[in-house]
Design a protein around this motif. Structure first.
Motif, PDB file in Angstrom:
ATOM      1  N   ILE A 167     -21.734  16.941   7.288  1.00  0.00           N
ATOM      2  CA  ILE A 167     -21.841  15.599   6.701  1.00  0.00           C
ATOM      3  C   ILE A 167     -20.484  15.141   6.179  1.00  0.00           C
ATOM      4  N   GLY A 168     -19.734  16.058   5.552  1.00  0.00           N
ATOM      5  CA  GLY A 168     -18.396  15.712   5.065  1.00  0.00           C
ATOM      6  C   GLY A 168     -17.474  15.296   6.192  1.00  0.00           C
ATOM      7  N   ALA A 169     -17.566  15.980   7.333  1.00  0.00           N
ATOM      8  CA  ALA A 169     -16.737  15.613   8.487  1.00  0.00           C
ATOM      9  C   ALA A 169     -17.103  14.223   9.002  1.00  0.00           C
ATOM     10  N   LEU A 170     -18.390  13.862   8.941  1.00  0.00           N
ATOM     11  CA  LEU A 170     -18.813  12.523   9.360  1.00  0.00           C
ATOM     12  C   LEU A 170     -18.221  11.453   8.444  1.00  0.00           C
ATOM     13  N   PHE A 171     -18.201  11.708   7.132  1.00  0.00           N
ATOM     14  CA  PHE A 171     -17.595  10.759   6.198  1.00  0.00           C
ATOM     15  C   PHE A 171     -16.096  10.621   6.463  1.00  0.00           C
ATOM     16  N   TYR A 172     -15.419  11.747   6.712  1.00  0.00           N
ATOM     17  CA  TYR A 172     -13.983  11.694   7.003  1.00  0.00           C
ATOM     18  C   TYR A 172     -13.714  10.932   8.291  1.00  0.00           C
ATOM     19  N   THR A 173     -14.546  11.145   9.300  1.00  0.00           N
ATOM     20  CA  THR A 173     -14.381  10.435  10.568  1.00  0.00           C
ATOM     21  C   THR A 173     -14.564   8.934  10.377  1.00  0.00           C
ATOM     22  N   LEU A 174     -15.553   8.549   9.568  1.00  0.00           N
ATOM     23  CA  LEU A 174     -15.781   7.127   9.275  1.00  0.00           C
ATOM     24  C   LEU A 174     -14.540   6.518   8.631  1.00  0.00           C
ATOM     25  N   SER A 175     -13.951   7.218   7.666  1.00  0.00           N
ATOM     26  CA  SER A 175     -12.772   6.700   6.973  1.00  0.00           C
ATOM     27  C   SER A 175     -11.575   6.588   7.912  1.00  0.00           C
ATOM     28  N   GLN A 176     -11.357   7.603   8.741  1.00  0.00           N
ATOM     29  CA  GLN A 176     -10.192   7.592   9.626  1.00  0.00           C
ATOM     30  C   GLN A 176     -10.303   6.520  10.702  1.00  0.00           C
ATOM     31  N   ILE A 177     -11.500   6.315  11.236  1.00  0.00           N
ATOM     32  CA  ILE A 177     -11.672   5.277  12.250  1.00  0.00           C
ATOM     33  C   ILE A 177     -11.561   3.888  11.620  1.00  0.00           C
ATOM     34  N   SER A 178     -12.148   3.724  10.441  1.00  0.00           N
ATOM     35  CA  SER A 178     -12.100   2.419   9.777  1.00  0.00           C
ATOM     36  C   SER A 178     -10.682   2.033   9.389  1.00  0.00           C
ATOM     37  N   ASP A 179      -9.813   3.007   9.201  1.00  0.00           N
ATOM     38  CA  ASP A 179      -8.442   2.736   8.770  1.00  0.00           C
ATOM     39  C   ASP A 179      -7.608   2.069   9.859  1.00  0.00           C
ATOM     40  N   PHE A 180      -8.122   1.994  11.091  1.00  0.00           N
ATOM     41  CA  PHE A 180      -7.391   1.330  12.168  1.00  0.00           C
ATOM     42  C   PHE A 180      -7.398  -0.191  12.012  1.00  0.00           C
TER      43      PHE A 180
ATOM     44  N   ILE B 225     -13.539  10.400  -0.652  1.00  0.00           N
ATOM     45  CA  ILE B 225     -13.938  11.080  -1.891  1.00  0.00           C
ATOM     46  C   ILE B 225     -15.218  11.881  -1.672  1.00  0.00           C
ATOM     47  N   VAL B 226     -16.221  11.232  -1.047  1.00  0.00           N
ATOM     48  CA  VAL B 226     -17.493  11.921  -0.808  1.00  0.00           C
ATOM     49  C   VAL B 226     -17.313  13.080   0.162  1.00  0.00           C
ATOM     50  N   GLY B 227     -16.549  12.857   1.238  1.00  0.00           N
ATOM     51  CA  GLY B 227     -16.308  13.933   2.200  1.00  0.00           C
ATOM     52  C   GLY B 227     -15.568  15.103   1.583  1.00  0.00           C
ATOM     53  N   GLY B 228     -14.554  14.821   0.769  1.00  0.00           N
ATOM     54  CA  GLY B 228     -13.828  15.901   0.102  1.00  0.00           C
ATOM     55  C   GLY B 228     -14.717  16.683  -0.849  1.00  0.00           C
ATOM     56  N   PHE B 229     -15.588  15.968  -1.570  1.00  0.00           N
ATOM     57  CA  PHE B 229     -16.515  16.652  -2.469  1.00  0.00           C
ATOM     58  C   PHE B 229     -17.465  17.566  -1.698  1.00  0.00           C
ATOM     59  N   LEU B 230     -17.946  17.092  -0.542  1.00  0.00           N
ATOM     60  CA  LEU B 230     -18.836  17.923   0.275  1.00  0.00           C
ATOM     61  C   LEU B 230     -18.096  19.142   0.818  1.00  0.00           C
ATOM     62  N   PHE B 231     -16.833  18.980   1.202  1.00  0.00           N
ATOM     63  CA  PHE B 231     -16.040  20.134   1.638  1.00  0.00           C
ATOM     64  C   PHE B 231     -15.901  21.153   0.508  1.00  0.00           C
ATOM     65  N   PHE B 232     -15.666  20.646  -0.702  1.00  0.00           N
ATOM     66  CA  PHE B 232     -15.551  21.546  -1.855  1.00  0.00           C
ATOM     67  C   PHE B 232     -16.876  22.251  -2.113  1.00  0.00           C
ATOM     68  N   GLY B 233     -17.990  21.507  -2.012  1.00  0.00           N
ATOM     69  CA  GLY B 233     -19.303  22.132  -2.191  1.00  0.00           C
ATOM     70  C   GLY B 233     -19.571  23.194  -1.144  1.00  0.00           C
ATOM     71  N   ALA B 234     -19.152  22.935   0.115  1.00  0.00           N
ATOM     72  CA  ALA B 234     -19.311  23.941   1.166  1.00  0.00           C
ATOM     73  C   ALA B 234     -18.459  25.169   0.869  1.00  0.00           C
ATOM     74  N   GLY B 235     -17.262  24.959   0.309  1.00  0.00           N
ATOM     75  CA  GLY B 235     -16.419  26.094  -0.071  1.00  0.00           C
ATOM     76  C   GLY B 235     -17.056  26.940  -1.153  1.00  0.00           C
ATOM     77  N   ILE B 236     -17.715  26.278  -2.114  1.00  0.00           N
ATOM     78  CA  ILE B 236     -18.430  27.019  -3.163  1.00  0.00           C
ATOM     79  C   ILE B 236     -19.537  27.866  -2.532  1.00  0.00           C
ATOM     80  N   CYS B 237     -20.231  27.307  -1.558  1.00  0.00           N
ATOM     81  CA  CYS B 237     -21.287  28.065  -0.877  1.00  0.00           C
ATOM     82  C   CYS B 237     -20.707  29.305  -0.190  1.00  0.00           C
ATOM     83  N   GLU B 238     -19.520  29.179   0.395  1.00  0.00           N
ATOM     84  CA  GLU B 238     -18.887  30.340   1.022  1.00  0.00           C
ATOM     85  C   GLU B 238     -18.543  31.406  -0.017  1.00  0.00           C
ATOM     86  N   LEU B 239     -18.092  30.980  -1.196  1.00  0.00           N
ATOM     87  CA  LEU B 239     -17.807  31.955  -2.262  1.00  0.00           C
ATOM     88  C   LEU B 239     -19.080  32.694  -2.663  1.00  0.00           C
ATOM     89  N   VAL B 240     -20.198  31.965  -2.692  1.00  0.00           N
ATOM     90  CA  VAL B 240     -21.464  32.566  -3.129  1.00  0.00           C
ATOM     91  C   VAL B 240     -21.981  33.563  -2.097  1.00  0.00           C
TER      92      VAL B 240
END
Length: 316
Positions: free
Chosen positions: A49-62, A79-94
């Motif tokens: 989901i975070g990658a989808l948000f990042y893709t939306l931002s990068q395409i819209s920036d054109f 912001i939302v995509g970065g937060f989801l990436f951070f949440g996924a990183g926390i899951c990896e730590l767990v």
């Protein structure tokens, strides 16, 4: 990123052997039966989901947007995509018990670097936390962290730990001797305990491992693909030259099409390497010569890609 999620939701080997795949969702009870933790599923889902948000931002920036639309389509998705990436990183730590184990394994460090990368991507998108050039520095450090984590994941893959930092249950499965064999009736590949394999079937076992040279050239292919994507995207900024400067537009259109073809080719090579892990042995001609030629050409393509990217960036 989707392939990691696709791998997770298709853990059910019975369905895989029946050539039936899940693409969006799966039976969570099946994952639990294979000792897949909830954090693994949530982490993979957050990455996608975070990658989808990042893709939306990068395409819209054109395109140029007003202040309100710019915030909705570019700033907030980062912001939302970065937060989801951070949440996924926390899951990896767990799931990898980082807080209760010593840092003696690749997966420990991969989880830590992924979590740090997600944290920096989130903070760099928050102007109140990282204003101005500090956001670039923080984001660059996160990119380096993700690169290091990707290299560590490749080393884990070389050691047949295909679960990476998100699905440690697959890594633990390596501790049990298994063999890959072809079913003589269906022709499908099956993973079975080695104790069930007859000596006459040992020759059919597949146990490929990446060599160090294979890892190096795999990184070369990844660098080529990433650089070609940047060169391809930079050409899109010259779409206005179609009316103002047609000759200039045709030149960048040629670079765009060339980069697009190279992106497709390098991804095809990566798929080929995932299926043919080892270099063909001596006597397996012409496949061995083709593999060597492909590696030599990749170095030439890498140099050409870097020069093309330099010309593109100098134009700004």
């Amino acid at each position: 990123i989707y392939l990691a999620y696709f791998e997770l939701i298709n853990i059910d080997s019975a369905n895989i052997n029946a050539s039936t795949f899940n693409f969006v969702w799966c039976d969570l009870k099946v994952l639990k039966g294979f000792e897949i933790e909830t954090a693994s599923f949530l982490g993979s889902l957050q990455y996608m989901i975070g990658a989808l948000f990042y893709t939306l931002s990068q395409i819209s920036d054109f395109w140029d947007w007003g202040t309100a639309w710019h915030a909705c389509l570019i700033e907030w998705p980062l912001i939302v995509g970065g937060f989801l990436f951070f949440g996924a990183g926390i899951c990896e730590l767990v799931v990898n018990r980082v807080f209760t184990r010593w840092p003696t394994a690749y997966v420990w460090w991969a989880a830590v670097f992924n979590c740090y990368g997600g944290l920096t991507f989130w903070l760099s998108a928050c102007p109140s936390v990282c204003p101005g050039d500090s956001a670039t520095v923080v984001g660059a450090s996160g990119t380096v962290a993700y690169l290091v984590a990707a290299i560590l994941t490749l080393l884990m893959w070389r050691g047949e730990q295909f679960g990476g930092a998100m699905i440690p249950a697959l890594n633990r499965a390596v501790e049990v001797p298994v063999t890959v064999r072809r079913d003589p009736k269906t022709g499908l590949m099956q993973i079975i305990p080695s104790s069930m394999v007859k000596k006459s079937e040992v020759e059919d076992a597949l146990n490929p491992r990446l060599s160090w040279r294979g890892v190096v050239f795999l990184n070369v292919y990844v660098v080529i693909g990433a650089a070609q994507v940047i060169a391809c995207c930079s050409c899109l900024d010259h779409r206005r030259d179609f009316w103002n400067n047609p000759e200039r537009f045709r030149r960048f259109l040629s670079v765009f099409l060339s980069s697009l073809v190279n992106i497709i080719i390098v991804h095809m090579v990566l798929v080929l390497n995932s299926a043919t892990v080892t270099m063909p042995k001596r006597g397996d001609e012409p496949y061995r010569s083709l593999a060597i030629a492909m590696r030599l050409l990749s170095i030439i393509v890498l140099l050409n890609t870097l020069m093309t990217l330099e010309v593109q960036l100098d134009d700004y």
